[in-house]
Scaffold this motif. Structure first.
Motif, PDB file in Angstrom:
ATOM      1  N   SER A  99       0.943  -1.250   0.003  1.00 26.74           N
ATOM      2  CA  SER A  99       0.004   0.113   0.037  1.00 26.74           C
ATOM      3  C   SER A  99       0.921   1.194  -0.003  1.00 26.74           C
ATOM      4  O   SER A  99       0.537   2.161   0.728  1.00 26.74           O
ATOM      5  CB  SER A  99      -0.971   0.080   1.225  1.00 26.74           C
ATOM      6  OG  SER A  99      -2.019  -1.039   1.061  1.00 26.74           O
ATOM      7  N   GLU A 170      -7.287   0.968   6.989  1.00 27.01           N
ATOM      8  CA  GLU A 170      -8.237   1.897   6.959  1.00 27.01           C
ATOM      9  C   GLU A 170      -7.858   3.299   7.561  1.00 27.01           C
ATOM     10  O   GLU A 170      -7.201   3.134   8.621  1.00 27.01           O
ATOM     11  CB  GLU A 170      -9.711   1.477   7.359  1.00 27.01           C
ATOM     12  CG  GLU A 170     -10.820   2.064   6.976  1.00 27.01           C
ATOM     13  CD  GLU A 170     -10.851   2.656   5.641  1.00 27.01           C
ATOM     14  OE1 GLU A 170     -10.198   3.789   5.300  1.00 27.01           O
ATOM     15  OE2 GLU A 170     -11.729   1.981   4.731  1.00 27.01           O
ATOM     16  N   GLU A 197      -2.828   1.683  15.992  1.00 26.96           N
ATOM     17  CA  GLU A 197      -1.432   2.391  16.790  1.00 26.96           C
ATOM     18  C   GLU A 197      -0.298   1.296  17.036  1.00 26.96           C
ATOM     19  O   GLU A 197       0.327   1.464  18.086  1.00 26.96           O
ATOM     20  CB  GLU A 197      -1.539   3.520  17.908  1.00 26.96           C
ATOM     21  CG  GLU A 197      -2.428   4.687  17.326  1.00 26.96           C
ATOM     22  CD  GLU A 197      -1.662   5.566  16.499  1.00 26.96           C
ATOM     23  OE1 GLU A 197      -1.607   5.313  15.256  1.00 26.96           O
ATOM     24  OE2 GLU A 197      -1.174   6.749  16.955  1.00 26.96           O
ATOM     25  N   LEU A 198      -0.170   0.503  16.266  1.00 21.35           N
ATOM     26  CA  LEU A 198       0.502  -0.695  16.442  1.00 21.35           C
ATOM     27  C   LEU A 198       2.216  -0.098  16.867  1.00 21.35           C
ATOM     28  O   LEU A 198       2.564   0.669  16.019  1.00 21.35           O
ATOM     29  CB  LEU A 198       0.743  -1.794  15.089  1.00 21.35           C
ATOM     30  CG  LEU A 198      -0.318  -2.589  15.050  1.00 21.35           C
ATOM     31  CD1 LEU A 198      -0.319  -3.180  13.911  1.00 21.35           C
ATOM     32  CD2 LEU A 198      -0.451  -3.775  16.153  1.00 21.35           C
ATOM     33  N   GLU A 227      -3.793   5.004  13.338  1.00 18.60           N
ATOM     34  CA  GLU A 227      -3.874   4.340  12.346  1.00 18.60           C
ATOM     35  C   GLU A 227      -4.284   2.744  12.468  1.00 18.60           C
ATOM     36  O   GLU A 227      -4.202   2.431  13.661  1.00 18.60           O
ATOM     37  CB  GLU A 227      -2.410   3.948  11.671  1.00 18.60           C
ATOM     38  CG  GLU A 227      -1.800   5.298  11.313  1.00 18.60           C
ATOM     39  CD  GLU A 227      -0.360   5.398  10.605  1.00 18.60           C
ATOM     40  OE1 GLU A 227      -0.353   5.278   9.299  1.00 18.60           O
ATOM     41  OE2 GLU A 227       0.506   4.972  11.260  1.00 18.60           O
TER      42      GLU A 227
END
Ligand code: SAM
Length: 288
Positions: A99, A170, A197-198, A227
């Motif tokens: 992406s 997303e 928010e990894l 995120e």
């Protein structure tokens, strides 16, 4: 007189370098070494990646390479590699091409016989899947779905029979709308896991049925920021699909007893078959 001929420069290498998705400690030592060794860094956003290089104490020539100029600039970049320079491709975060820009460049590099070397590291999709607790033996990554609900639902419909775990990226602004479309197209019985928010200070996980997760997002004042990776359990396998066959029986029992919408809702919950699929059958049963 002695003449010294300069050897033709050996072809350089195109390195595809993964960078952190939040926590800077996730940059690998190899990535750091490669970034230090290359002649040029091609970056989606040179200001953003410039800060990473600065953090590493590196001062490198940079080229912007993003969706809008990749076609036009790849040729010149590959000419430099063919001339002997080595180039690192980085994106704003995570693994380039996932992406993110880079496909045009890598494809053209391979067509020209240029060496392309991955330097693996963080990728939000892999990090999310690795800790979600959903099956990972088969998964289908579909990146960002279309922004408009009609187009998005069409893609989701096409995935409704997919048995693999589904993975999407997303934006926080659209995550609830995406879940609503998942509910309407794949059914509310699907298990959903969201990773927000990894690797960052406020890493948060939401899991449960689609409706549970929508409720949890609505109740969380922070859910509109950050995120997200959205993961959805796959469609029941052929073995389990016998349940879907029984959906007809469930509907035929419920339709005479309940208002049509309610009958469809309960049947969808019991069988995991999407509501829109059951609705048509319920109309037929009602007319009989
Ligand atoms: N190339 C990146 C990778 O390897 O994951 C993805 C780039 S894509 C433009 C950005 C999207 O990835 C975000 O909108 C979000 O869906 C997901 N993402 C990136 N970092 C994330 C994080 N720390 N936590 C959750 N999702 C993240």
């Amino acid at each position: 007189m002695q003449t010294v001929s300069t050897p033709a420069p050996a072809t350089g290498t195109l390195f595809i370098v993964a960078t952190p998705i939040g926590n800077l400690d996730d940059l690998s030592r190899r990535a750091e070494k490669v970034l230090a060794s290359v002649d040029l860094v091609a970056a989606e956003d040179t200001r953003h990646s410039g800060r990473l290089l600065q953090h590493l104490g590196l001062n490198k020539a940079m080229w912007p390479l993003h969706d809008h100029n990749e076609r036009e600039r790849s040729g010149a970049l590959l000419d430099r590699i063919a001339g002997g320079e080595s180039v690192a491709l980085v994106s704003d975060a995570g693994t380039p091409l996932i992406s993110d820009p880079g496909y045009v460049l890598v494809r053209a590099a391979r067509q020209r016989g240029i060496r392309v070397v991955p330097v693996p590291g963080a990728c939000a999709m892999v990090a999310a899947l690795s800790a979600a607790g959903l099956p990972t033996d088969r998964f289908l990554f579909a990146g960002f779905l279309p922004v408009k609900t009609v187009a998005r639902s069409k893609v989701l419909e096409s995935l409704s029979r997919e048995e693999s775990t589904l993975v999407f990226y997303e934006s926080p602004r659209r995550v609830v709308a995406l879940l609503e479309d998942i509910c309407n197209t794949l059914g509310e019985g699907r298990e959903v896991v969201l990773a927000r928010e990894l690797t960052k200070a406020f890493e948060t996980w939401y899991s449960g049925s689609v409706t549970d997760v929508v409720d949890a997002l609505r109740a969380d004042a922070h859910s509109g920021k950050g995120e997200y990776v959205v993961m959805v359990g796959g469609s029941p396998s052929a073995g389990q699909a016998r349940v879907a066959v029984d959906a007809d029986r469930v509907l035929s029992l419920l339709v005479p007893e309940l208002p049509l919408k309610k009958a469809v809702k309960v049947a969808a919950e019991l069988t995991g078959v999407p509501r829109n699929e059951l609705y048509q059958r319920a109309l037929e049963l009602k007319d009989q």
